[in-house]
Design a protein around this motif. Sequence first.
Motif, PDB file in Angstrom:
ATOM      1  N   GLU A  66       1.097  -1.253  -0.265  1.00  0.00           N
ATOM      2  CA  GLU A  66      -0.315   0.070   0.460  1.00  0.00           C
ATOM      3  C   GLU A  66       1.248   1.253  -0.093  1.00  0.00           C
ATOM      4  N   VAL A  88      -0.361   9.195  -0.723  1.00  0.00           N
ATOM      5  CA  VAL A  88      -1.480   9.666  -2.099  1.00  0.00           C
ATOM      6  C   VAL A  88      -2.315  10.342  -1.755  1.00  0.00           C
ATOM      7  N   TYR A 121      -5.094  13.269  -1.972  1.00  0.00           N
ATOM      8  CA  TYR A 121      -6.698  13.120  -2.519  1.00  0.00           C
ATOM      9  C   TYR A 121      -7.269  14.388  -1.885  1.00  0.00           C
ATOM     10  N   SER A 180      -2.972   4.735   0.792  1.00  0.00           N
ATOM     11  CA  SER A 180      -4.157   4.129   0.079  1.00  0.00           C
ATOM     12  C   SER A 180      -5.226   3.304   0.966  1.00  0.00           C
ATOM     13  N   VAL A 183      -8.226  10.984  -6.056  1.00  0.00           N
ATOM     14  CA  VAL A 183      -7.548  10.910  -5.800  1.00  0.00           C
ATOM     15  C   VAL A 183      -6.209  11.154  -7.196  1.00  0.00           C
ATOM     16  N   SER A 236      -8.068  -0.866  -2.250  1.00  0.00           N
ATOM     17  CA  SER A 236      -7.169   0.129  -1.563  1.00  0.00           C
ATOM     18  C   SER A 236      -5.903  -0.182  -0.881  1.00  0.00           C
ATOM     19  N   LYS A 237      -5.319  -1.609  -1.381  1.00  0.00           N
ATOM     20  CA  LYS A 237      -4.317  -2.573  -1.106  1.00  0.00           C
ATOM     21  C   LYS A 237      -3.779  -2.863  -2.403  1.00  0.00           C
ATOM     22  N   TYR A 238      -2.390  -3.640  -2.482  1.00  0.00           N
ATOM     23  CA  TYR A 238      -2.643  -3.465  -3.388  1.00  0.00           C
ATOM     24  C   TYR A 238      -1.956  -5.172  -3.087  1.00  0.00           C
ATOM     25  N   PHE A 262     -10.353   4.532  -8.217  1.00  0.00           N
ATOM     26  CA  PHE A 262      -9.002   4.734  -7.490  1.00  0.00           C
ATOM     27  C   PHE A 262      -8.190   3.568  -7.617  1.00  0.00           C
ATOM     28  N   ILE A 311      -4.045   5.009  -8.983  1.00  0.00           N
ATOM     29  CA  ILE A 311      -2.747   4.227  -8.019  1.00  0.00           C
ATOM     30  C   ILE A 311      -1.381   3.148  -8.552  1.00  0.00           C
TER      31      ILE A 311
END
Lengths: 440, 320
Positions: A147, A151, A153, A273, A292, A351-353, A374, A378
């Motif tokens: 994450e 970032v 926003y 994120s 974002v 929200s995480k990768y 989003f 990102i």
Amino acid sequence: MRRRGIVLLAIAAVTASTALSGCGGGSEDPAGRTTVTFWQQKFEDYQQAWFKKHVDAYNATQDKVKIDLQVVPADTWAQKLKAAQAAGKAPDIATTSYGNVAPGVAQGQFASLDELLPAEAFTDVKDNVKGFVTVNGKHYAYPMLVEPSTVLYYRTDLVTAAGLDPNSPPKTWADLVQWATKLTKGNVKGMTIASAGPDLGWSSWGLQYNACGRLPVNDDWSKSTATEPCFEKLLDFYKTLYSGGLIPKTPKVGYADGAPYGQGEVAMMAGGSWVIGQLKNDFKAMVPKTAVAAFPSFDGDATKTTATLGGWTLTVDAKSKGKQQAADFVKYLLAGDPALMADFFKTSGFSKYTVRTSVDQALASNPDATSDPFMKVISEKVVPFGRQEPAYPWDISLAFGTAIESAMKGKADVPTSLKTAAAAIDDVIKKQSLAGTAPK
Amino acid sequence: MTALDSRVAAPADPAPDGAPPHGRRRPARHGRDNRTAYLMIAPMVVLLAVFVMWPLVYSLYLSTFKISFYTEPEFVGLDFYQYVLESPRFWESIWVGLYYAVLTVPTGIVIALLLASFIKTLSRRAASYMKTTVYLPAVVSTVVASVLFVFMYQDDGVVNAMLGVLNHGPVNWLNDPSYALPAIAVPGIWLSFGVTTLILLAGLLDIPENYYESAQLDGAGFFQRLFRITIPLLKNVLLYLLVTGFTLAIQLFELPLIMTNGGPVDATMTPNLYIFASFRDLTPYATSFSLTASLMLFAVLGAISLVIFRLVNSDKAIDG
């Protein structure tokens, strides 16, 4: 009398041994199952629910191992873990951040997973993440997610109302200050960013890379580089935001919490994120009004790092008596069926990768994942330029974070703050004998 | 029956002919008395030995190692004492603790003395009501008080709202290095002055009223009575309050932990909070450093108490 004493002693001994066996790692319960303790650091509520669901499922599918999940709040994690380690009762499995993997390995804290997991488990891990969990060619942690730490926003409605173009977010730090100035109106501040030393210590890593292309220590950890002039512009940037009244001067929560943005107290936010998940779960009304973007670069070059790729792994304690059982659970949870982790990323609101190719493939067929605006920004504009978190002791990061805070709040001017940080970092290097110990 | 009682009781058994009374039985009785006395103090001695003396001695031993929970501890002699003594943050934290003590202890004592003097003049019922009211903050949890004051100090909190009425802009109470510690001192005083007031009130009530009557007849004014009668006769109570107040104030922990986490820029980093923050770092260095810093703080607190004892000479007893 004497007989009664012996009986009492025996009871005490049995009680003590029962208590000790119950607390130790990799112990057996009366049903003959091995109990494996798993400490999960407390994150967003949906994460606790996800971990519990899958621990329960694992416990139900077999009768040889029982995973004992314990959720530990972040602010008590370190002292609780140390106390457990001192008592020889460290958890068999623990959530460990990428930044703590190499220092933990240096202390002999983690078991190598190469002997405990099949090789395929690691071939599935993306190449740019493998290095995060590898020390001297061995894997000591299994990655769960990445994450980005920073970032931008922003509220599209407020941006439009201020006469700015929401489709063209700020590209340089000067642009950002200009936006923040125009968006500061009444009780709404232009933006929020970390302003306390400990928060600045880690949340500014990406911007340290941005300003200087490096962190404030040289490559072999033998000397501080905090007095390099490039760091001055970073401190000046933070100072401008603070002294200009563009950010809240008494923030109610820390950097990791996106509540001030969710509650409409600020028009822009520098945040990790993970805040996307918080907005989608706790501040749903704010989601349609939010866009974002990659955090601006000091010179507008969008290919320069502005965020570190933080994230979490699971590690197995080197002293665990049930290493194999612990590793088997790690394999089940993180390295097994890709649908399991795909479920996690869906629950997190993307929200995480992901860190595994197979999980990416599982998500490719999920329209929610591919169409999430989003995630797209990102994934394409932040993650590719993200860098690994530093593995040096926290004292170094804290010294630099304190320098930024000192300059922001007028305790000392920018050069003096950096000089103080450099001296503190050099002191850490000397006393902790860090020179030449940087992981390669 | 204590050891002291047995010693006091002994002379009250005079020998009629000058010979030692009950010559053959006395040593046995003394032995029994001593045994009873030792038995009675034994639990406390054992508890002190187990929970204070042994940990202290073991800590001193451990402070000579770089402690690791996974590898063999490395003997480093007195290195960590040198590291603590050389640490600017350790000494800054001591100064923060002393500054906090200076802000809170004398102020708290003056407020408490004024309140105690006022309560002494009240009727029994009014005094009882006032004592309860004054003591109330002492039973409020420090955590609750910390959170309350954090809200009060916000930009839009009640403190800045009151300043706004006086046409003064919002003050950044908890995030400005110059204001943060005084801002924390306010709840610190509020939480502690109840106990101080009751102790001082007890001291004041112990001073015989005829001293004041005689002084008044001799024409002594309020300040003469205060400085010639009240304060000298409260000397032992004040000494107790100063010593305990200073040592407790320097060891402040919860208020800065919750209200500022030691910030901004270490402005509220008290010694205990600094040691706690050091301990939370996961390196072996941090473990040994925080242990040694705790031992050094023990020495510093002892030295400060000694200085206070020297400055304010204690009288054994003043006959009331």
